[in-house]
Write an enzyme that holds these catalytic residues in place. Structure first.
Site, PDB file in Angstrom:
ATOM      1  N   HIS A  73      34.796  45.056  44.465  1.00 56.62           N
ATOM      2  CA  HIS A  73      34.629  44.345  43.194  1.00 56.62           C
ATOM      3  C   HIS A  73      34.668  42.839  43.376  1.00 56.62           C
ATOM      4  CE1 HIS A  73      38.464  42.483  41.994  1.00 56.62           C
ATOM      5  NE2 HIS A  73      39.087  43.500  42.570  1.00 56.62           N
ATOM      6  N   CYS A  74      34.008  42.157  42.455  1.00 58.48           N
ATOM      7  CA  CYS A  74      34.144  40.717  42.279  1.00 58.48           C
ATOM      8  C   CYS A  74      34.489  40.509  40.810  1.00 58.48           C
ATOM      9  CB  CYS A  74      32.886  39.967  42.721  1.00 58.48           C
ATOM     10  SG  CYS A  74      31.358  40.492  41.917  1.00 58.48           S
ATOM     11  N   GLN A  75      34.184  39.364  40.267  1.00 57.63           N
ATOM     12  CA  GLN A  75      34.536  39.120  38.865  1.00 57.63           C
ATOM     13  C   GLN A  75      33.751  40.034  37.928  1.00 57.63           C
ATOM     14  OE1 GLN A  75      37.036  36.946  38.242  1.00 57.63           O
ATOM     15  NE2 GLN A  75      37.033  37.545  36.101  1.00 57.63           N
TER      16      GLN A  75
END
Length: 142
Positions: free
Chosen positions: A80-82
Site C-alpha cells: 500500500h501507499c497513500q
C-alpha cells in the site's frame, strides 16, 4: 476502497487498508508512504514520496524478492501507499514483471485490469523500464 487482489495472496491497496489490516487477514504489509505505521504484524516501510524524482528503482529488486518469498511461505501480503494508485502500483507491477516474466506493458495492463485506478507517475514508469532492462539482462526472474 477495498484492497484489490492481484494474484493469489498479493493485494494492492491504500493506507486505510493497512490500518484495517485485521479485517482482511494480511500477514505482511509493504508500506510505501512517508509514515512509519506499525501495524502489529510484519511490516516493511519504504519512506518514499510520490514524486517523479523519487528513487523507487533502488528498492525494486529487494522488495519484489520479499513479496515473492512471503507469498511462497503462504503469507497474504498487502502493498500500500497513500491512495493505492502510484507507489504501490509500481511495486506490484515490478513484482508481476519478475514473477510472470511479463513485459512492462503486459504487467501494467494486467494490474490495471484488476485495479483500474492505478496511475504510476512518469518517473516511476521510467524506473519500471529500467527494471525491465535489468530483468532482461540478468535473467533475474523467479
Amino acid at each position: 476502497m477495498e484492497p484489490t487482489k492481484i494474484v493469489e495472496n498479493l493485494y494492492l491497496g491504500n493506507i486505510q487498508n493497512g490500518i484495517r489490516h485485521s479485517n482482511y487477514g494480511f500477514d505482511k504489509i509493504i508500506n510505501l508512504t512517508r509514515f512509519n505505521n506499525q501495524y502489529g504484524i510484519p511490516t516493511v516501510w519504504i519512506n518514499i514520496d510520490d514524486s517523479e524524482s523519487s528513487d523507487l528503482y533502488s528498492h525494486l529488486q529487494k522488495v519484489t524478492t520479499l513479496i515473492h518469498d512471503s507469498i511462497e511461505n503462504g503469507n497474504k501480503v498487502l502493498v500500500h501507499c497513500q491512495a493505492g494508485i502510484s507507489r504501490s502500483a509500481t511495486v506490484v507491477i515490478a513484482y508481476i514483471m519478475r514473477s510472470k516474466r511479463y513485459s512492462l506493458q503486459d504487467a501494467f495492463n494486467f494490474v490495471k485490469k484488476k485495479r483500474s485506478i492505478i496511475f504510476p507517475n512518469a518517473g516511476f514508469i521510467k524506473q519500471l523500464a529500467q527494471f525491465e532492462r535489468w530483468l532482461n539482462s540478468t535473467n533475474s526472474y523467479f
